[in-house]
Design an enzyme around this catalytic site. Structure first.
Site, short mmCIF file in Angstrom:
data_model
loop_
_atom_site.label_atom_id
_atom_site.label_comp_id
_atom_site.label_asym_id
_atom_site.label_seq_id
_atom_site.Cartn_x
_atom_site.Cartn_y
_atom_site.Cartn_z
N ASP A 380 0.82 -1.20 0.00
CA ASP A 380 0.00 0.00 0.00
C ASP A 380 0.86 1.26 0.00
OD1 ASP A 380 -2.51 1.06 -0.20
OD2 ASP A 380 -3.19 0.48 1.79
N ASP A 381 1.78 1.35 0.95
CA ASP A 381 2.67 2.50 0.99
C ASP A 381 3.48 2.60 -0.29
OD1 ASP A 381 2.98 4.05 3.78
OD2 ASP A 381 2.38 1.99 4.18
#
Length: 641
Positions: A380-381
């Site tokens: 996600d990051d």
């Protein structure tokens, strides 16, 4: 496309955007990053109090401020909440009660009298979660016989298709390995004040049955296995015990960051420090001192309060803040954005983390959530950082491009066998682990999810990245299979279906807008159907337990923004913009903006473990509305339309 009958004029919208931009700039740190308060429940602070007592460093902490914080979070019904407005949670309340007693508060105190009544009404300590019982066992307030055994020899299992510690999720693994040591030693620490919590057993302390719960189905085999493990412990017949403990200790030592963190999360940090204590490390041992300082680094102290965060979110907050500023009209080469972009570049991870065990051919290049977390970068990051860097203009564009491509190659190598992506690991889907007695939080694995898969595809499409066509098509197929009958998608990492649906719509809008037009339209229709009468959107955390509540809840700024982003992205891609619904949503955001340029939001809209752990990211209510306003302005109000 224009909105000729729009009641939202350009000046009002641009003024709101400018105020929000100025507010966000005011929060930027000197080195270019952002990091806001990550709010969860009081158990994190309660367990920190226990740790301080066990290590004998509580006299170094502002105990009166901790007491004030715990008292301030108690609800009128006497309990403490898992998330805002949930009516109170048993385990959270037991741990808060324990912490107040450790801080010297008398059982006759009015706050504890109310808490006791609430706790007993919910079934008392015996009905609390395993980790609550574990913390009580450390100080003799619960019997270790009622805590599941974890055989330490699992550390020695060779690679096999059935089980090693790498079949557990990254967060479960980093928290469990140190507990192999603690659960083996079963320490009962003599701390001051010595307390008993017998008053919190609804059946009476003399009637407590210390055994694993029985469900009357196949999962009862785990209870029988636990009995065998305990018998082996009683007879000192645990195989390879000493070697297993040494391997676990080595594993913990190798994974401590230079900052003292383990996995970037408090449970792993607290458990690792408890393991060191069980192994009789000295409080001034450098690894212990560094670890205790890391816990302190997660603490926030104000004039009245002291509390500990479950995690910190600098990379996540920084990349979304930068993205919000660019998408709302700030120049991509603005000096503050350049500083933030270069800060992100410096945080790219080139270490081989735990992911390499199941992905031996991948090469590192991702980003993690925290300041330092070499072993656990996440999809996600990494994907949001790729999109953010792509939008910025940095002094060394060639370096930026290569950093993005390196990250893409790592992300691509992490695609699961079902063609989706998980948060931290690949093919981490042994669901039977969630049925272990130890696993009552049902968070032992990290399977592929729609929201993470959508983020990967959105980054590939919006950055025009060279991922193989077959991988992309297979991932699109995964998302289509994950769509619910009503058109929504489940949101694993944000509450809940509004979050998941928004993310998938944004992804399909840039990766397959024409091919999947009907899928996109069905998702748009669902978002429109659950809009509240005030123009906003909201969804309760209870939707994780009861799908009938999906898309239902009090309007919040972050969830309204997610819905709008999904409608604006998805609708633009198929020329199906539900203008009336969008305008009402924008009017809601404009009406709720504060004089300072931000939005207020007490509700928890971030998810740690569905149904068990939630987060209020204190910048969600800001950068997501700013993105929504920026997208609306570009589509409906800019000079080009």
């Amino acid at each position: 496309m224009t909105a000729n009958n729009s009641t939202i004029d350009r000046l009002t919208t641009e003024t709101a955007i400018k105020k929000a931009q100025d507010y966000l700039f005011s929060l930027q740190q000197d080195d270019g990053h952002w990091c806001a308060y990550l709010e969860s429940n009081v158990t994190i602070t309660a367990e920190a109090v226990l740790l301080y007592k066990i290590w004998g460093i509580d006299n170094q902490k502002p105990l009166h401020k901790i007491e004030h914080y715990l008292r301030s979070k108690q609800c009128s019904h006497g309990g403490w909440e898992l998330y805002y407005g949930d009516g109170g949670d048993l385990s959270t309340s037991v741990e808060a009660y324990m912490a107040l007693r450790l801080l010297g508060v008398s059982v006759d105190d009015g706050a504890l009298e109310r808490a006791k009544k609430f706790i007993l009404s919910k079934g008392g300590i015996s009905k609390s979660r395993i980790f609550t019982k574990f913390h009580l066992a450390l100080i003799g307030c619960y019997d270790w016989r009622g805590v599941p055994s974890i055989p330490p020899w699992i550390m020695l299992l060779p690679n096999n298709p059935f089980f090693t510690i790498y079949e557990m999720s990254s967060w479960a693994r980093s928290s469990t390995v140190p507990l192999l040591i603690v659960f083996d030693r079963k320490p009962v620490f003599a701390i001051e004040p010595r307390i008993k919590l017998n008053e919190l057993y609804s059946e009476g302390i003399e009637n407590v049955i210390y055994e694993m719960p029985r469900n009357g189905d196949w999962t009862d085999i785990f209870g029988q296995l636990d009995n065998l493990f305990k018998l082996a412990e009683d007879w000192n017949l645990v195989p390879f015990k000493d070697e297993s403990i040494r391997v676990a200790e080595k594993w913990i030592i190798e994974r401590e960051e230079i900052t003292g963190d383990w996995g970037g999360i408090i449970p792993a940090m607290l458990n690792s420090l408890l393991a060191f204590k069980a192994l009789r490390y000295h409080v001034n041992d450098p690894m212990v001192a560094r670890g205790l300082q890391a816990v302190e680094n997660f603490a926030i102290e104000t004039h009245d309060d002291y509390f500990v965060q479950a995690c910190v979110s600098p990379v996540w907050d920084t990349t979304w803040s930068l993205r919000a500023l660019v998408e709302s009209g700030v120049a991509p080469n603005h000096p503050n954005l350049v500083k933030g972009g270069e800060w992100l570049l410096d945080k790219q991870i080139f270490d081989y983390g735990d992911w390499v065990v199941k992905n031996p051919h991948g090469k590192p290049g991702g980003w993690a959530f925290e300041y330092e977390n070499r072993f656990y970068p996440d999809m996600d990051d990494s994907c949001v950082v790729m999109m953010t860097l792509h939008q910025l203009q940095l002094p060394d564009e060639n370096l930026k491009r290569e950093a993005i491509l390196r990250c893409l190659r790592w992300v691509e190598s992490m695609q699961c066998h079902n063609h989706g992506w998980a948060a931290f690991d690949i093919n981490n889907d042994a669901n039977w682990l969630n049925y272990l007695p130890y696993a009552d939080l049902k968070a032992m694995i990290d399977p592929a999810t729609a929201d993470i898969t959508a983020r990967v595809l959105e980054s590939v499409g919006s950055c025009d990245l060279p991922m193989s066509a077959s991988r992309v098509q297979n991932a699109i197929g995964y998302l289509i299979r994950q769509q619910e009958e009503d058109g929504s998608w489940f949101g694993r990492w944000g509450v809940n279906y509004i979050y998941g649906t928004s993310g998938v719509l944004s992804a399909l809008a840039v990766i397959a807008p024409k091919v999947e037009k009907n899928v996109i339209q069905k998702g748009i229709n669902w978002l429109v159907s659950c809009q509240n009468s005030d123009g906003g959107w909201g969804e309760t955390c209870e939707s994780y337990k009861n799908p009938a509540l999906k898309g239902k809840g009090k309007s919040t700024a972050s969830q309204t923004a997610w819905a709008l982003i999904g409608l604006l992205d998805g609708g633009s891609s198929i020329e199906f913009l539900p203008e009336n619904s969008i305008k009402k949503g924008i009017e809601y955001l404009l009406s709720q903006q504060t004089n300072e340029g931000t939005w207020e939001e007490k509700e928890f809209t971030g998810t740690g473990f569905p149904a068990h752990f939630y987060i209020n990211y204190h910048l969600y209510r800001h950068y997501f509305p700013l993105i929504a306003l920026g997208k609306y302005h570009d589509i409906f109000l800019s000079a080009n339309h």
